[in-house]
Scaffold this motif. Structure first.
Motif, PDB file in Angstrom:
ATOM      1  N   UNK A 123      -6.401   4.199 106.563  1.00 19.60           N
ATOM      2  CA  UNK A 123      -6.806   5.054 105.819  1.00 19.60           C
ATOM      3  C   UNK A 123      -6.050   4.912 104.544  1.00 19.60           C
ATOM      4  N   UNK A 124      -4.421   4.569 104.609  1.00 17.22           N
ATOM      5  CA  UNK A 124      -3.639   4.581 103.505  1.00 17.22           C
ATOM      6  C   UNK A 124      -3.877   3.279 102.848  1.00 17.22           C
ATOM      7  N   UNK A 125      -4.220   2.343 103.427  1.00 22.43           N
ATOM      8  CA  UNK A 125      -4.581   0.641 102.945  1.00 22.43           C
ATOM      9  C   UNK A 125      -6.072   0.761 102.467  1.00 22.43           C
ATOM     10  N   UNK A 126      -6.695   1.803 102.663  1.00 25.64           N
ATOM     11  CA  UNK A 126      -8.330   1.668 102.184  1.00 25.64           C
ATOM     12  C   UNK A 126      -8.963   0.453 103.061  1.00 25.64           C
ATOM     13  N   UNK A 127      -8.345   0.337 104.344  1.00 21.60           N
ATOM     14  CA  UNK A 127      -9.072  -0.695 104.912  1.00 21.60           C
ATOM     15  C   UNK A 127     -10.329  -0.131 105.710  1.00 21.60           C
ATOM     16  N   UNK A 128     -11.448  -0.213 105.136  1.00 20.58           N
ATOM     17  CA  UNK A 128     -12.558   0.495 105.381  1.00 20.58           C
ATOM     18  C   UNK A 128     -13.857  -0.682 105.748  1.00 20.58           C
ATOM     19  N   UNK A 129     -14.873  -0.167 106.204  1.00 21.73           N
ATOM     20  CA  UNK A 129     -16.114  -1.174 106.324  1.00 21.73           C
ATOM     21  C   UNK A 129     -15.867  -2.422 106.925  1.00 21.73           C
ATOM     22  N   UNK A 181       0.679   1.841  98.051  1.00 25.25           N
ATOM     23  CA  UNK A 181       0.804   2.146  96.770  1.00 25.25           C
ATOM     24  C   UNK A 181      -0.427   1.226  96.163  1.00 25.25           C
ATOM     25  N   UNK A 182      -0.003  -0.082  95.843  1.00 22.20           N
ATOM     26  CA  UNK A 182      -0.896  -1.110  95.628  1.00 22.20           C
ATOM     27  C   UNK A 182      -2.496  -0.967  95.948  1.00 22.20           C
ATOM     28  N   UNK A 183      -2.657  -0.771  97.182  1.00 21.09           N
ATOM     29  CA  UNK A 183      -4.047  -0.603  97.784  1.00 21.09           C
ATOM     30  C   UNK A 183      -4.750   0.776  97.317  1.00 21.09           C
ATOM     31  N   UNK A 184      -3.899   1.803  97.111  1.00 15.71           N
ATOM     32  CA  UNK A 184      -4.465   2.888  96.792  1.00 15.71           C
ATOM     33  C   UNK A 184      -4.661   3.204  95.404  1.00 15.71           C
ATOM     34  N   UNK A 185      -3.704   2.590  94.508  1.00 16.98           N
ATOM     35  CA  UNK A 185      -3.714   2.675  93.072  1.00 16.98           C
ATOM     36  C   UNK A 185      -4.108   1.529  92.270  1.00 16.98           C
ATOM     37  N   UNK A 186      -3.372   0.632  92.229  1.00 10.84           N
ATOM     38  CA  UNK A 186      -3.615  -0.611  91.372  1.00 10.84           C
ATOM     39  C   UNK A 186      -4.595  -1.567  91.803  1.00 10.84           C
ATOM     40  N   UNK A 187      -5.220  -1.329  93.240  1.00 12.30           N
ATOM     41  CA  UNK A 187      -6.290  -2.290  93.579  1.00 12.30           C
ATOM     42  C   UNK A 187      -7.624  -1.434  93.788  1.00 12.30           C
ATOM     43  N   UNK A 188      -7.452  -0.285  94.390  1.00 11.42           N
ATOM     44  CA  UNK A 188      -8.871   0.109  94.631  1.00 11.42           C
ATOM     45  C   UNK A 188      -9.117   1.431  93.678  1.00 11.42           C
ATOM     46  N   UNK A 189      -8.416   1.629  92.777  1.00 14.10           N
ATOM     47  CA  UNK A 189      -8.546   2.584  91.903  1.00 14.10           C
ATOM     48  C   UNK A 189      -8.420   2.103  90.435  1.00 14.10           C
ATOM     49  N   UNK A 190      -8.617   2.587  89.329  1.00 15.40           N
ATOM     50  CA  UNK A 190      -8.635   2.467  88.072  1.00 15.40           C
ATOM     51  C   UNK A 190      -7.919   3.296  87.213  1.00 15.40           C
ATOM     52  N   UNK A 191      -7.639   4.384  87.816  1.00 16.03           N
ATOM     53  CA  UNK A 191      -7.206   5.741  87.122  1.00 16.03           C
ATOM     54  C   UNK A 191      -5.733   5.552  86.154  1.00 16.03           C
ATOM     55  N   UNK A 246      -9.914  -6.509  95.924  1.00 13.16           N
ATOM     56  CA  UNK A 246     -10.559  -4.982  96.377  1.00 13.16           C
ATOM     57  C   UNK A 246     -11.392  -5.108  97.246  1.00 13.16           C
ATOM     58  N   UNK A 247     -11.859  -4.061  98.193  1.00 13.77           N
ATOM     59  CA  UNK A 247     -12.895  -3.852  99.009  1.00 13.77           C
ATOM     60  C   UNK A 247     -13.980  -3.191  98.269  1.00 13.77           C
ATOM     61  N   UNK A 248     -15.134  -3.870  98.035  1.00 14.19           N
ATOM     62  CA  UNK A 248     -16.332  -3.342  97.008  1.00 14.19           C
ATOM     63  C   UNK A 248     -17.363  -3.266  98.130  1.00 14.19           C
ATOM     64  N   UNK A 249     -17.229  -1.885  98.684  1.00 13.74           N
ATOM     65  CA  UNK A 249     -18.457  -1.475  99.633  1.00 13.74           C
ATOM     66  C   UNK A 249     -19.802  -1.238  98.886  1.00 13.74           C
ATOM     67  N   UNK A 250     -19.831  -1.106  97.651  1.00 15.38           N
ATOM     68  CA  UNK A 250     -21.083  -1.243  96.775  1.00 15.38           C
ATOM     69  C   UNK A 250     -20.814  -2.094  95.505  1.00 15.38           C
ATOM     70  N   UNK A 251     -21.642  -2.924  95.004  1.00 18.32           N
ATOM     71  CA  UNK A 251     -21.252  -3.706  93.713  1.00 18.32           C
ATOM     72  C   UNK A 251     -20.670  -2.935  92.602  1.00 18.32           C
ATOM     73  N   UNK A 252     -19.450  -3.513  92.345  1.00 17.15           N
ATOM     74  CA  UNK A 252     -18.684  -2.802  91.331  1.00 17.15           C
ATOM     75  C   UNK A 252     -18.663  -3.729  89.763  1.00 17.15           C
TER      76      UNK A 252
END
Length: 456
Positions: free
Chosen positions: A110-116, A382-392, A405-411
């Motif tokens: 969950x913290x690493x955004x390791x989904x799908x 932190x990298x997975x949550x913020x710098x890799x899988x988000x752009x805020x 990053x994991x792109x579950x839908x085309x990005x």
């Protein structure tokens, strides 16, 4: 100039402040170029036999005392929390480790955004929860040296009992040291204060405690250390993540979004932040510069102060995301406490432009993303949550890293331009996670302490 020759030229024994004779060489020693090697994953079935193997391996693990000297091959050893438990390390010591390490990588999905497609239930068997107890990594200059080092390690394994070899994977790259996508890899490495090497250019050395447990960190105090001191001091933590690289899909994406070969190369460079030679966009904005890419005194000596809008190197470029340097960030953070020592290793066929998505299913091609840090688990999460899988943090909302990053839908990948920015759509997952683990890299003292059951 080779990596080793460059480090040796900047090294002085008088500047050493660390206990190098107790630190595993792999922490400070860069891989050779070219390089070959082997990752081996072991499972401890019986505590006494496991400790016997650790005791046997310890004399073969070189210290960092001579980390700038020539070596044909060297071995590093790291142990998971489940591995420490299987080796019989006391409960009080096990509980003194950081919580993410205690849980293990799979439990932190969950913290690493390791989904799908990156979810742990799809990982290779060697990385299923509780399987990888001890990880051995051997780096060598050539196949002959590697074969000798493997023979030493396997001889000790065969002489022990109660330990099962659950997986191995060979890796290597030629003198260009390029990743699966054809880009020079592992250029940006921090200079560790007290390690004996002068920083280059405007760079400053990062406090040793960001990488070596027991030393003062960037905050002025040591990071929390496992107990007792013989176990924790002079060790570090390791993040290991194995990726299968969709090189053909990446090639197809570049071809679909740029017409000429020159434009295709420029789009790829915008996504990485560097040209294939390793030349950074910020120093070579219009075309690749092989001499610059090969020049270790120049290819990482830059900042983003004169490119605040990302017109030269996009804010969303892979390199700029993972090392923003002096970029203005919307979400403030001290980038120096997220610096990492990279020990990544490439496997599979060398990149060629003719590879297509149809080839990805048949090619075993990818990278072991491996890094070392005293804050390894806080940093990767932190990298997975913020710098890799988000752009805020760079005002790009949900836009993700275009490479890892994991792109579950085309990005989307945004390229700042004037008067209007350009958005390239259709970014997919170019690196699929095949497994990984959180590991502890003990000092040489700690290896002996574990092998001899020093808690008795």
């Amino acid at each position: 100039m080779s990596v080793l020759a460059d480090l040796r030229a900047r090294f002085s024994r008088e500047r050493v402040k660390l206990q190098l004779d107790d630190i595993q060489a792999l922490i400070l020693r860069s891989r050779p170029e070219p390089y070959v090697g082997l990752h081996a994953m072991l499972h401890v079935d019986e505590a006494e036999g496991g400790r016997d193997l650790v005791r046997r391996l310890a004399p073969h693990i070189p210290a960092a005392d001579d980390w700038t000297d020539d070596m044909d091959a060297w071995t590093g050893v790291a142990i998971s929390h489940a591995g420490l438990k299987a080796l019989g390390v006391p409960e009080a010591s096990l509980k003194s480790f950081p919580l993410p390490f205690q849980k293990g990588m799979a439990a932190r999905a969950e913290q690493l955004r390791d989904f799908g497609e990156n979810a742990p239930d799809r990982w290779e068997d060697a990385f299923r929860p509780g399987t990888c107890h001890i990880a051995l990594t051997i780096y060598a200059r050539d196949e002959d040296a590697l074969e000798k080092a493997i023979k030493v390690a396997m001889t000790e394994l065969e002489a022990s009992h109660g330990v099962t070899l659950v997986g191995t994977h060979s890796f290597g790259a030629d003198a260009d040291a390029k990743n699966p996508f054809g880009f020079r890899d592992s250029i940006s490495q921090p200079t560790v204060a007290g390690g004996g090497v002068d920083p280059r250019g405007d760079e400053r050395a990062i406090a040793a405690g960001e990488f070596i447990l027991g030393e003062n960190s960037e905050t002025g105090a040591p990071v929390a250390m496992p107990e007792p001191a013989p176990l924790g001091r002079n060790g570090s933590f390791v993040v290991l993540r194995k990726y299968q690289s969709a090189v053909g899909a990446f090639n197809d994406f570049i071809r679909a979004n740029a017409d000429s070969e020159a434009d295709q190369e420029k789009l790829a460079a915008k996504m990485f932040g560097r040209w294939r030679s390793g030349a950074p966009l910020i120093l070579a904005p219009d075309h690749d510069d092989e001499a610059l890419g090969a020049d270790r005194s120049r290819n990482n000596d830059f900042n983003f102060a004169e490119d605040p809008k990302g017109l030269v190197c996009p804010h969303s470029a892979h390199m700029r995301r993972l090392n923003p340097r002096d970029s203005q960030l919307t979400i403030l953070t001290d980038v120096n406490i997220h610096r990492i020592i990279r020990r990544s290793s490439t496997f599979g066929p060398k990149w060629t432009p003719d590879v297509t998505a149809a080839d990805d299913a048949k090619d075993d091609r990818g990278i072991f993303f491996i890094f070392i840090s005293a804050r390894a688990y806080d940093t990767i999460e932190f990298l997975q949550q913020e710098w890799i899988n988000r752009g805020n943090f760079i005002d790009l909302g949900t836009e993700k890293d275009p490479i890892v990053a994991l792109h579950e839908e085309p990005g989307t990948f945004t390229i700042p331009q004037e008067p209007a920015r350009k958005r390239v759509n259709g970014v997919t997952t170019f690196n699929r996670l095949m497994g990984g683990e959180y590991l502890f890299m003990p000092s040489l003292t700690a290896l002996r302490w574990i092998g001899e059951a020093g808690w008795h």
